[in-house]
Design a protein around this motif. Sequence first.
Motif: not given
Length: 302
Positions: A96-105, A134-140, A151-155
């Motif tokens: 969930a976290s990984s795909v959401v953050l990659v979708t910020l492309q 802001l949403g990505s910060i909440i996830i992280s 958190l390292f994975g989120d980065i």
Amino acid sequence: MRIPPFNPYIAVVIGVIAVSTSAVLVKLANGTPAAIIANYRLLIAVIIMAPYVFFKQRQEFKFIHKKDWLLSTCAGVFLAFHFILWFESLNYTSVASSVVLVTLQPIFAFLGTYFFFKERFSQGAVISMVIALLGSIIISWGDFRISGMALFGDILALLGAITVTVYFLFGQNARKRLSLMPYTFVVYGVSSITLIIYNLIVQNPFFGYPAEHWWIFIALAVIPTFFGHTLFNWALKWLSTATISMGIVFEPIGASLLAYFILGEKVTASQWLGGTIVLFGLFLFVMSTSRKRNVTISKKYQ
């Protein structure tokens, strides 16, 4: 415009479902280095494409300009590192976290066009970017509270979003002059070579993996690649980029559902909240930056 042979909206739906499988498939290959998974995903895709490209479109390679070779090569290198970073992120954080953050492309892409091509932003685009970030910060923050490794994975996932953005920025110019299959073949080929070199440098073994992992490599090459991205590229002939982008925004939802049912991954409160905010921000962003164009669809599809 001629009538499409297949409903392009259905193609987008199939494409979203297909790309949603990517992260789960990578997770199922647990124990195999991320760079090896990426290597075989692209290498098998190239092998599948090779007969068609060489028998049907090999003449086009004679007319590829040096500039387009260079741009395609750079695109291929950054695509390789996108997969390394994104797949590696899945070893530390949730689907969930990984795909959401990659979708910020898309946001990184517009930031790139702003700094390199001086493209202007509307007020709505700026507001939507702030919402998504802001949403990505909440996830992280939520992942950091669970584990520093999460958190390292989120980065890593964010870096994956940045590298795929550079891939698109290099490739979009060349893609305007090259046909889809030859361009894709060159980019995937360069990515495969890059990954082979990378794996040799870090001394990742190329063989000795479980049989089921080899089926996963094949599935990654076929399902998210051909039934995902290729269908998106096909649908672009009849649908706007905004429509395709809106479809891709739903990838994290599909990936999270698959991760829940297949991997048993639960979505935390911060992931629900942050993910919802990110997707809402991306929705607003795509709507505020899209240019509408008419779409011709056969009445039988309506």
